[in-house]
Every structure is written in structure tokens, then in C-alpha cells.
Design an enzyme around this catalytic site. Structure first.
Site, PDB file in Angstrom:
ATOM      1  N   GLN A  95      60.826 -46.331 -39.518  1.00  0.00           N
ATOM      2  CA  GLN A  95      60.175 -47.670 -39.835  1.00  0.00           C
ATOM      3  C   GLN A  95      58.503 -46.717 -39.125  1.00  0.00           C
ATOM      4  O   GLN A  95      58.052 -47.093 -40.000  1.00  0.00           O
ATOM      5  CB  GLN A  95      60.441 -48.430 -38.786  1.00  0.00           C
ATOM      6  CG  GLN A  95      59.044 -49.668 -38.091  1.00  0.00           C
ATOM      7  CD  GLN A  95      59.537 -50.681 -39.323  1.00  0.00           C
ATOM      8  OE1 GLN A  95      59.692 -50.199 -40.345  1.00  0.00           O
ATOM      9  NE2 GLN A  95      57.793 -50.790 -39.178  1.00  0.00           N
ATOM     10  N   GLU A  96      58.814 -46.080 -38.264  1.00  0.00           N
ATOM     11  CA  GLU A  96      57.735 -45.052 -37.340  1.00  0.00           C
ATOM     12  C   GLU A  96      57.060 -44.576 -39.089  1.00  0.00           C
ATOM     13  O   GLU A  96      56.053 -44.426 -39.826  1.00  0.00           O
ATOM     14  CB  GLU A  96      57.505 -44.042 -36.492  1.00  0.00           C
ATOM     15  CG  GLU A  96      58.400 -45.283 -35.867  1.00  0.00           C
ATOM     16  CD  GLU A  96      56.835 -45.435 -34.447  1.00  0.00           C
ATOM     17  OE1 GLU A  96      56.162 -45.482 -35.131  1.00  0.00           O
ATOM     18  OE2 GLU A  96      56.905 -46.156 -33.346  1.00  0.00           O
ATOM     19  N   SER A  97      57.272 -43.475 -39.957  1.00  0.00           N
ATOM     20  CA  SER A  97      57.243 -42.719 -40.618  1.00  0.00           C
ATOM     21  C   SER A  97      57.855 -42.703 -41.823  1.00  0.00           C
ATOM     22  O   SER A  97      57.112 -41.647 -42.659  1.00  0.00           O
ATOM     23  CB  SER A  97      57.034 -40.924 -40.062  1.00  0.00           C
ATOM     24  OG  SER A  97      58.876 -40.657 -39.949  1.00  0.00           O
TER      25      SER A  97
END
Length: 464
Positions: free
Chosen positions: A325-327
Site C-alpha cells: 500500500q505504501e510503495s
């Protein structure tokens, strides 16, 4: 136009009135329409999600919100003074709790598009017509083998929403299969926190091969999820009439709801492009986790996730999902705020965790997991929090910051919600304080976690 539970002089919803839960949440009540009007409160149980009900910047949005807004006006027709009107109060629950909560007297209406199955009719009365002539159809990923008939699905897995009519109708098909000496369909009811649109995202991602969903919903989501194939010739049920439900001992309320549906709710207008599409325009996309680039990154970094997740007693797939989700598991990513790498950490945060080089994937992952442990130790440390809820609260604190997490949990408690539960509780307070960003963040991470878990289970089975 969200004039929901609002004063006569306002066209905007009164969010303070909408979601503060006093006695009518805590005390069970099973009275019929006359007693409801005497209390001047009617409680609508809804599912919290992208389409039925959610909060954005404190404002209630969703299909059921609009329908309930119309019903409140219908219910109070001819009553001029606001003080004499019966107000609709929303109570969010998970889908599998809609009927139990209704039967227990925790709500008066199950405000969802429910199929009036024979089993449900034993306990409930329905106001039908919110959506008409609905078929439950098979939906699959485009790359799966296309079945010609139900016989081709013998022995296959079909993943469906927990507590839905889909499982009941598939069980009936299995009884026919048994008589014809065919292998039973493997009916897998999904995690209770996943709605049918969430499962469609998993199918779109190539993690789940097959699901069953109402045809109108399948066609709407297929506009966004381009990897879906709707096998409309394969139906678990046909010509269903969907609507709201009440308890058996509330015939007057059912009659009033049915009059509302008959007079004001028309599938072709309200539930056609003018309303439904409004709530299907914006949604988080699930990339196909099985593609080669994503899979290569997963394989490359999984040993680091396993190593440090084990050190701090986390499920490594839960952290992989957060990294995705972050990257997208891309360690070269840098945000406009200067957050870096797979776990999108600020250099100052990493330094506090004892790590300096965020360009090193191992240090990036190690620092992120240590920070998650720090959040758990200092902010999400109560003994009575369920493990899955604890992880969701930690994800939310990671995204919004620990100070806002304290505010969200405090507000949840003030609203009569459980500060130790994210789903259907603290996430609602989050919607009021900071809008939809953190709610979407946790929802996405949780779906990625389910996706990775399912993919891991499938891989293990193929290796046996």
C-alpha cells in the site's frame, strides 16, 4: 442533497446528531411503528463501506444514506414541527451482523439490499423493491477457464461474502450436484470484514478465481475493475427482489416501508445511473498482485519482512501488505513529504528507530517494522484488543500519526463506539476527524493482506 437527520432549515446532514449514540444503541428495543414514532427515533443498521454508508469529512455518504433520507421525509409527511418528527439514526455494523443485530433489538431496519431467501423469511419481514429482477451471477477473472454451465464448476472454489444469500444458493446447487453424483462446489465464505465489492477486487487482482454477486453490482464494478468477466449465463438465483428487512413482530413498520418503496423507489431512476454510479466512481484500485514485477519484488524482499516481523511478533504478510500500500514494494519511491522507500518512512522517524540508510531495503523494512512495534507498545497496548483489530489500529496510527489516533479513539468512545475496534468503530470516528484517507488506507492494506494470505495458501497447496 444529503438532508439526512437534519433540521428543517438545513440541506446538509447534522453529523453531530447523526452519529452520537446514546440510549437507543445501548438498550434493546423491538417495538413496532407506533412505539417507534412515540420514541421519535428509528434505527437503521447499515454496512460501513464505499457504497452503502461512509463518512467523508464528517459528512455521511452512500446509497443507503440517500434512501434513508428519502424514507425519513416519507415517514414525517404532513408533520411541520421538527420536534415532532421521527429521526433516522444510522448504526453501522458488519454485513454478517445485520440480521443478528436486528433480531437482538439493536436496530429497527436492516437497511441493505437483502435477498428475501426462505431461511431469512423465517425470521424477518421484507419491504421489497429497492432493486428488482436481480440475478446472482458468477464473476471470474478473465484468465480463468470460462465455464459453459454449472457442471463445469463441480469441485471448483467459489469465494463469497460471509452471511450472504450467495452461500445459501450455492448450497442448494450442491444438493443438485450430489443427486447427479458431481463433485461439490467448494463454498468459501470470506472474511467477515469484506463486502462483495471487496471480493470483486480480489478477483480482479487474480487472487480469487470465482465469486457470486448480484448482477447490477457486477456490471457497475466491472466498469472499474477491467480484469473481471461476468458469466451472466451462470446464475445462482434469478429474478430476485431485494430490499430492507424488519423483525417478524413489526408488521406495521414493514407495511410502512413497503408503501415507501412502492411510491418513491424506482430501480430505473434512483438505483440506476443517477445514484449507484455516484458511489462507484471513486474506489481504490487493486493492482494484479500476480504480475511478474510485483511478484519479483515480493520474492526479493520477503526474507527481510519475515526476519523482522518474526523479531517483533508480527504476521509478515500483514507488513508486506502495508508495504504494498505504501510503495508497491518499490524502494526507490520518495513522497512529496520526503518519506522514503518501501515503508515510506521519514528519515527522522527511521533515525529514532536506530536506522540511517533508508535506501537500503533491509534497513527500510526493519525501521518500518520497529516503528510499528513502537506504536503498538505505546499506543495500542491494551490487553483486550483482538489481534486483527490491533493490527488495523496500528496501521491507522502509522498512516495518521499517533496523536490523531488518540483523538480518533477518544471520539469513538464519546460516540458510544468501541475504541478497541477499528472496523465499524474507530474508523467511523476517523471519517469525522480526518476524512476518508486513513479509512481507505486501512481498508486497502487489509484487502492486500487477505490477498497475500490467499495467494500464499494457494501456493502451499500446489507444493503439497
Amino acid at each position: 442533497m444529503f438532508a439526512y437527520a437534519a433540521s428543517e432549515s438545513s440541506n446538509q446532514p447534522n453529523s453531530n446528531d447523526l452519529l452520537h449514540f446514546p440510549f437507543y444503541i445501548k438498550e434493546p428495543f423491538t417495538g413496532d411503528l407506533a412505539e417507534i414514532k412515540q420514541r421519535k427515533i428509528i434505527r437503521a443498521l447499515v454496512t460501513y463501506g464505499k457504497s452503502d454508508f461512509h463518512l467523508a469529512n464528517g459528512q455521511p455518504l452512500g446509497i443507503q444514506v440517500e434512501l434513508l433520507n428519502l424514507y425519513e421525509k416519507f415517514l414525517n409527511k404532513g408533520i411541520r414541527r421538527d420536534v415532532n418528527k421521527t429521526k433516522v439514526k444510522i448504526i453501522p455494523v458488519h454485513f454478517d451482523q445485520l440480521i443478528p443485530a436486528l433480531l437482538e433489538g439493536r436496530g429497527d431496519i436492516a437497511a441493505a439490499f437483502l435477498t428475501a431467501t426462505p431461511e431469512r423469511k423465517k425470521q424477518l419481514r421484507f419491504a421489497l423493491g429497492n432493486a428488482q429482477d436481480i440475478n446472482e451471477v458468477l464473476v471470474s477473472h478473465k484468465e480463468t477457464q470460462r465455464p459453459n454451465s454449472w457442471r463445469d464448476m463441480a469441485g471448483k472454489k467459489i469465494y463469497v461474502m460471509a452471511g450472504s444469500s450467495y452461500a445459501e444458493h450455492l448450497a442448494a446447487i450442491n444438493r443438485l450436484f450430489k443427486r447427479n453424483k458431481l463433485k461439490a462446489i467448494k463454498i468459501i465464505e470470506g472474511d467477515s470484514k469484506l463486502l462483495s465489492e471487496d471480493i470483486l477486487e480480489l478477483v480482479n487482482a487474480g487472487v480469487v478465481d470465482y465469486t457470486i454477486v448480484d448482477d447490477y453490482k457486477a456490471h457497475l464494478w466491472a466498469k472499474l475493475f477491467t480484469e473481471l468477466r461476468i458469466d451472466k449465463h451462470i446464475r445462482a438465483s434469478e429474478g430476485q427482489n431485494l430490499g430492507w428487512a424488519v423483525r417478524q413482530n413489526n408488521p406495521k413498520l414493514q407495511k410502512n416501508l413497503q408503501a415507501f418503496v412502492d411510491q418513491q423507489v424506482k430501480q430505473g431512476s434512483l438505483l440506476g445511473n443517477t445514484l449507484l454510479n455516484r458511489y462507484f466512481e471513486h474506489t481504490a484500485w487493486v493492482k494484479r498482485l500476480a504480475n511478474s514485477e510485483d511478484r519479483a519484488r515480493f520474492n526479493l524482499y520477503a526474507p527481510f519482512f519475515k526476519k523482522y516481523a518474526s523479531e517483533y511478533a508480527f504476521d509478515y504478510l500483514a507488513i508486506v501488505a502495508q508495504g504494498y500500500q505504501e510503495s508497491g514494494l518499490d524502494n526507490s519511491k520518495v513522497s512529496h513529504r520526503g518519506a522514503r522507500g518501501i515503508m515510506q518512512l521519514l528519515p527522522s522517524t527511521a533515525k529514532q528507530m536506530g536506522y540511517k540508510d533508508l535506501s537500503d531495503p533491509e534497513q527500510n523494512i526493519a525501521a518500518g517494522i520497529k516503528y510499528l512495534d513502537w506504536l503498538r507498545t505505546h499506543y495500542i497496548n491494551q490487553d483486550d484488543i483482538d489481534d486483527s483489530e490491533r493490527m488495523a489500529l496500528i496501521w491507522a496510527a502509522y498512516n495518521a500519526g499517533p496523536t490523531k489516533m488518540k483523538r480518533m479513539r477518544r471520539l469513538a468512545e464519546e460516540m458510544g463506539l468501541d475504541p478497541n475496534r477499528w472496523f465499524g468503530h474507530v474508523e467511523i470516528a476517523a471519517g469525522r476527524i480526518i476524512g476518508s484517507e486513513t479509512v481507505r488506507y486501512v481498508s486497502n492494506v487489509y484487502k492486500y493482506y487477505i490477498a497475500y494470505t490467499l495467494a500464499s495458501d494457494i501456493e502451499q497447496q500446489t507444493q503439497q
